[in-house]
Write an enzyme that holds these catalytic residues in place. Structure first.
Site, PDB file in Angstrom:
ATOM      1  N   ASN A   4      37.901 -28.160 -11.018  1.00  0.00           N
ATOM      2  CA  ASN A   4      37.599 -29.520 -10.573  1.00  0.00           C
ATOM      3  C   ASN A   4      37.376 -30.381 -11.816  1.00  0.00           C
ATOM      4  O   ASN A   4      36.353 -30.261 -12.473  1.00  0.00           O
ATOM      5  CB  ASN A   4      36.336 -29.476  -9.689  1.00  0.00           C
ATOM      6  CG  ASN A   4      35.818 -30.852  -9.346  1.00  0.00           C
ATOM      7  OD1 ASN A   4      36.511 -31.857  -9.530  1.00  0.00           O
ATOM      8  ND2 ASN A   4      34.595 -30.905  -8.835  1.00  0.00           N
ATOM      9  N   LYS A   6      36.888 -33.524 -12.025  1.00  0.00           N
ATOM     10  CA  LYS A   6      35.988 -34.677 -11.807  1.00  0.00           C
ATOM     11  C   LYS A   6      36.607 -35.938 -12.435  1.00  0.00           C
ATOM     12  O   LYS A   6      37.829 -36.075 -12.418  1.00  0.00           O
ATOM     13  CB  LYS A   6      34.595 -34.369 -12.364  1.00  0.00           C
ATOM     14  CG  LYS A   6      34.076 -33.030 -11.822  1.00  0.00           C
ATOM     15  CD  LYS A   6      32.625 -32.774 -12.075  1.00  0.00           C
ATOM     16  CE  LYS A   6      32.250 -31.423 -11.477  1.00  0.00           C
ATOM     17  NZ  LYS A   6      30.839 -31.118 -11.592  1.00  0.00           N
ATOM     18  N   HIS A  90      31.827 -32.528  -1.963  1.00  0.00           N
ATOM     19  CA  HIS A  90      31.237 -32.071  -3.226  1.00  0.00           C
ATOM     20  C   HIS A  90      29.844 -32.676  -3.374  1.00  0.00           C
ATOM     21  O   HIS A  90      29.613 -33.818  -2.975  1.00  0.00           O
ATOM     22  CB  HIS A  90      32.130 -32.485  -4.401  1.00  0.00           C
ATOM     23  CG  HIS A  90      31.683 -31.878  -5.689  1.00  0.00           C
ATOM     24  ND1 HIS A  90      30.672 -32.427  -6.432  1.00  0.00           N
ATOM     25  CD2 HIS A  90      32.071 -30.760  -6.337  1.00  0.00           C
ATOM     26  CE1 HIS A  90      30.459 -31.660  -7.495  1.00  0.00           C
ATOM     27  NE2 HIS A  90      31.303 -30.643  -7.456  1.00  0.00           N
ATOM     28  N   GLU A  92      28.324 -34.024  -5.713  1.00  0.00           N
ATOM     29  CA  GLU A  92      28.247 -35.334  -6.387  1.00  0.00           C
ATOM     30  C   GLU A  92      28.618 -36.459  -5.425  1.00  0.00           C
ATOM     31  O   GLU A  92      28.109 -37.572  -5.519  1.00  0.00           O
ATOM     32  CB  GLU A  92      29.156 -35.330  -7.630  1.00  0.00           C
ATOM     33  CG  GLU A  92      28.519 -34.534  -8.761  1.00  0.00           C
ATOM     34  CD  GLU A  92      29.506 -33.825  -9.673  1.00  0.00           C
ATOM     35  OE1 GLU A  92      30.689 -34.189  -9.693  1.00  0.00           O
ATOM     36  OE2 GLU A  92      29.075 -32.876 -10.356  1.00  0.00           O
ATOM     37  N   GLU A 162      28.067 -24.058  -3.672  1.00  0.00           N
ATOM     38  CA  GLU A 162      27.682 -24.594  -4.974  1.00  0.00           C
ATOM     39  C   GLU A 162      26.216 -25.017  -4.935  1.00  0.00           C
ATOM     40  O   GLU A 162      25.900 -26.120  -4.460  1.00  0.00           O
ATOM     41  CB  GLU A 162      28.545 -25.803  -5.317  1.00  0.00           C
ATOM     42  CG  GLU A 162      30.018 -25.496  -5.392  1.00  0.00           C
ATOM     43  CD  GLU A 162      30.751 -26.515  -6.252  1.00  0.00           C
ATOM     44  OE1 GLU A 162      31.292 -26.113  -7.288  1.00  0.00           O
ATOM     45  OE2 GLU A 162      30.765 -27.699  -5.906  1.00  0.00           O
ATOM     46  N   GLY A 168      26.786 -28.305 -13.363  1.00  0.00           N
ATOM     47  CA  GLY A 168      26.755 -29.079 -14.600  1.00  0.00           C
ATOM     48  C   GLY A 168      25.465 -28.929 -15.385  1.00  0.00           C
ATOM     49  O   GLY A 168      25.209 -29.670 -16.325  1.00  0.00           O
ATOM     50  N   SER A 207      28.355 -23.967 -12.905  1.00  0.00           N
ATOM     51  CA  SER A 207      28.279 -23.427 -14.267  1.00  0.00           C
ATOM     52  C   SER A 207      28.986 -22.072 -14.443  1.00  0.00           C
ATOM     53  O   SER A 207      28.531 -21.222 -15.194  1.00  0.00           O
ATOM     54  CB  SER A 207      26.828 -23.339 -14.736  1.00  0.00           C
ATOM     55  OG  SER A 207      26.240 -24.638 -14.736  1.00  0.00           O
TER      56      SER A 207
HETATM   57  P1  PGA Z   1      30.277 -27.054 -13.222  1.00  0.00           P
HETATM   58  O1  PGA Z   1      30.776 -27.843 -11.919  1.00  0.00           O
HETATM   59  O2  PGA Z   1      31.178 -25.835 -13.340  1.00  0.00           O
HETATM   60  O3  PGA Z   1      30.452 -28.000 -14.370  1.00  0.00           O
HETATM   61  O4  PGA Z   1      28.875 -26.666 -12.993  1.00  0.00           O
HETATM   62  C1  PGA Z   1      31.117 -27.158 -10.764  1.00  0.00           C
HETATM   63  C2  PGA Z   1      31.528 -28.137  -9.679  1.00  0.00           C
HETATM   64  O5  PGA Z   1      30.956 -29.224  -9.631  1.00  0.00           O
HETATM   65  O6  PGA Z   1      32.434 -27.868  -8.867  1.00  0.00           O
END
Ligand code: PGA
Length: 245
Positions: A4, A6, A90, A92, A162, A168, A207
Site C-alpha cells: 500500500n 498511500k 483502511h 487512515e 491491521e 506506521g 509495520s
Molecule cells: P505500515 O502500513 O506497514 O507502514 O505500518 C501498513 C498499512 O497501513 O497498510
C-alpha cells in the site's frame, strides 16, 4: 503480498518502481503480488504490469457508480483503469476521512458489483486493546462491514487485520498476537458463513518488514501481508515478496 503506497510516488517514480519490481519478481510463482499505487499513477502502472504476475488495486472508491460526487472516484473507473482489487476501510480513511463500518459495507457491495476484489481493513486501536476490547471491536467490524453479503461474496473478498497501533509506528503485533486475532476472525466468519471461514484470505498489516515477515507468515491463520512503509523501497519489498531477511 500487498504493498500500500498511500500518498507516495509520482508517475515517474511509480513507473520506475514497477519496472524494477517486475524484473526482480518474474521468477516468483507461488506468491500473489499486489500493489496499490495512488490514483494518479494507476494508468501508467497498469501499462507496466501487463504480462507480469503483479496485480494492481486502488486505495479507495466511492459507493456509487456515477453522478454528482465532486472529487470522488467510481468503482467503474477503477476497474476501467486496470485494477482488480480495492482497499476498503483502511484505518487512515477511518481516522482522517470519516469512514465507518457502514460506509465500508456500501463500498464492499459496489466493488463486488463491478467485479473488484475488496481488501477490507479492520483492526483495534491502542485504547481498545488496553481496555480488553480487541475481540469485541473485531467482531463488530466483521459483522457490520460484511452485513448483507452472501457466503459466496464473503468468501471472495480478502480481510486485512491491521491493529491501528501498529500502522506506521514501527510497533508490530507479535506473531502470537496477530495469530490470535486472525484465528478469532475465522471463528466469527465460521459463525456467520460456516465453510467460508477456511477459504478466506486474511492478511496481516502493521509495520511488516523483512525482519519480521517470515515469523508472521509462518502463523497458520496469516495468509499474507499488507505493507505500507516497507513496500515503498524495492530492496525491502522484494525481500517481503520472497519472505527474506
Ligand atoms: P505500515 O502500513 O506497514 O507502514 O505500518 C501498513 C498499512 O497501513 O497498510
Amino acid at each position: 503480498m500487498a504493498g500500500n503506497w498511500k500518498m507516495n510516488k509520482t508517475i515517474l517514480e511509480a513507473t520506475n518502481f514497477t519496472k524494477a519490481l517486475k524484473n526482480s519478481t518474474n521468477d516468483v510463482t507461488d506468491v500473489d503480488i499486489l500493489i496499490f499505487p495512488p490514483f494518479t499513477a494507476l494508468y501508467a502502472v497498469n501499462n507496466e504490469i501487463k504480462n507480469s504476475n503483479i496485480n494492481m488495486g486502488a486505495q479507495n472508491i466511492f459507493w456509487e457508480l456515477k453522478g454528482a460526487f465532486t472529487g470522488e472516484i467510481s468503482p467503474l473507473m477503477i476497474k476501467d483503469i486496470g485494477c482488480s482489487y480495492v482497499l476498503i476501510g483502511h484505518s487512515e480513511r477511518r481516522q482522517y476521512f470519516g469512514e465507518t463500518n457502514e460506509t465500508v459495507n456500501k463500498k464492499i457491495k459496489i466493488a463486488m458489483e463491478v467485479g473488484l476484489i475488496p481488501i477490507v481493513c479492520i483492526g483495534e486501536t491502542l485504547k481498545e486493546r488496553k481496555d480488553n476490547n480487541t475481540f469485541n471491536t473485531i467482531e463488530k467490524q466483521v459483522k457490520e462491514c460484511l452485513m448483507g453479503l452472501s457466503t459466496e461474496q464473503a468468501t471472495s473478498l480478502v480481510v486485512a487485520y491491521e491493529p491501528v497501533w501498529a500502522i506506521g509506528t514501527g510497533k508490530t503485533a507479535t506473531p502470537e498476537q496477530a495469530q490470535e486475532v486472525h484465528s478469532f476472525i475465522r471463528k466469527v466468519y465460521k459463525k456467520i458463513y460456516n465453510s467460508a471461514a477456511d477459504k478466506i484470505r486474511i492478511l496481516y498489516g502493521g509495520s511488516v518488514n523483512p525482519n519480521n515477515v517470515s515469523e508472521l507468515m509462518n502463523q497458520s491463520d496469516i495468509d499474507g501481508g499488507l505493507v505500507g512503509g516497507a513496500s515503498l523501497e524495492m530492496e525491502s519489498f522484494e525481500k517481503l515478496v520472497k519472505y527474506l531477511k
